[in-house]
Design a protein around this motif. Sequence first.
Motif, mmCIF file in Angstrom:
data_model
loop_
_atom_site.group_PDB
_atom_site.id
_atom_site.type_symbol
_atom_site.label_atom_id
_atom_site.label_comp_id
_atom_site.label_asym_id
_atom_site.label_seq_id
_atom_site.Cartn_x
_atom_site.Cartn_y
_atom_site.Cartn_z
ATOM 1 N N LEU A 1 42.992 42.413 40.076
ATOM 2 C CA LEU A 1 43.883 43.331 39.355
ATOM 3 C C LEU A 1 43.533 44.786 39.685
ATOM 4 O O LEU A 1 44.415 45.601 39.983
ATOM 5 C CB LEU A 1 43.767 43.065 37.843
ATOM 6 N N LEU A 2 42.226 45.098 39.629
ATOM 7 C CA LEU A 2 41.804 46.477 39.910
ATOM 8 C C LEU A 2 42.140 46.866 41.355
ATOM 9 O O LEU A 2 42.545 47.994 41.624
ATOM 10 C CB LEU A 2 40.300 46.646 39.636
ATOM 11 N N GLN A 3 41.988 45.901 42.247
ATOM 12 C CA GLN A 3 42.310 46.151 43.663
ATOM 13 C C GLN A 3 43.805 46.470 43.823
ATOM 14 O O GLN A 3 44.183 47.413 44.518
ATOM 15 C CB GLN A 3 41.983 44.888 44.447
ATOM 16 N N ASP A 4 44.651 45.670 43.145
ATOM 17 C CA ASP A 4 46.106 45.898 43.222
ATOM 18 C C ASP A 4 46.471 47.269 42.665
ATOM 19 O O ASP A 4 47.293 47.991 43.236
ATOM 20 C CB ASP A 4 46.857 44.817 42.423
ATOM 21 N N ILE A 5 45.857 47.626 41.519
ATOM 22 C CA ILE A 5 46.165 48.929 40.906
ATOM 23 C C ILE A 5 45.746 50.048 41.863
ATOM 24 O O ILE A 5 46.464 51.027 42.057
ATOM 25 C CB ILE A 5 45.452 49.072 39.538
#
Length: 316
Positions: free
Chosen positions: A143-147
């Motif tokens: 999730l953090l990577q996508d954001i």
Amino acid sequence: MNPKPNHKLTEGHKMWLTVMSVFAVYATIFILFEDYDRKFLMPFDEVSDWHLLLFSLAVMAVLAFLLFRYARRMDERISREQAEKENRMRRELTQNIAHELKTPVASILGYTETILDNPAISDDMSRQFIVRTHSQAQRLTALLQDISTLNKMDYAPDLLKMERVDVSALFADIVQETALAIDARQMTLRNYLPQDIIVQGNPSLLYSIFRNLVDNAVSYAGRGSVVEVSAVEQPHHWQFTFKDNGIGIPAEHQPRIFERFYRIDKGRSRDMGGTGLGLAIVKNAVLLHGGNITISNAEPSGLKFEFTLSKKSQAQ
Ligand code: ATP
Ligand code: MG
């Protein structure tokens, strides 16, 4: 959301320019043809041509002033509305991010607290909880990577390194990486991409486009479905078609499917580890590579994505 300065003419100024051009054409005709078409342009014989021209210029000046003020007000209103919309979207985005972070963090806390509070817990049970904690931590990382990917595209597209990318080779790697998952669902992935699709782009974003589409097909199209990928060369870009014959997406959801955090069946998608950012990344990455993307129902069933990638990227 995009902080890049906008050098295009605003709507108000376009309108103002159009009206002024009409006046300019009128004045030109008046000057050029005053002798020839006296009756049409100047029906009052007692008024001299030059007086009428001066009068027209004065009217033009007043009208230009009024129009300019109106255009400015219109632009101010448009930019105020845009700023409000962006603020609303940012607030919604922050809420969505917070909401998506809460679920895995709560699970991680729950599992680790259970292990810590129960020293007598069996090895088997504690291992099970550790495995679940690990998968939730992986979800958080994704999730953090996508954001972070979306943030980079929004706020620092100029920092993305653009290079010569062999899309055919990149997709062949994805086919290998996803072969196990495809087999496990008795699916078939037909790669009709020609050799040597070369575009000038960011390798990691181009990978994200194809990887997200394949992952989605694996997660949602359904067991036994067939996925087909093909491309046609055009003078300045490549036209890709990515389709599956799975369950598809009801037409009413399709216009919103590229929005951040938009999912159809939230529960089901989340169970599969989805946060609803995949297609938002796909769309932004395609736009950043000078292309566009559309979604439609495939025939007789399933989903079809059609998108273009410019051979020479615009981002740099
Ligand atoms: P993420 O990709 O961020 O892990 P996600 O897969 O839920 O999460 P998207 O990739 O943006 O998010 O997809 C949005 C939704 O579109 C999915 O939740 C799913 O319901 C639907 N979807 C996407 N691809 C397909 C497909 N090939 N067939 C059917 N439904 C699909
Ligand atoms: Mg996805």
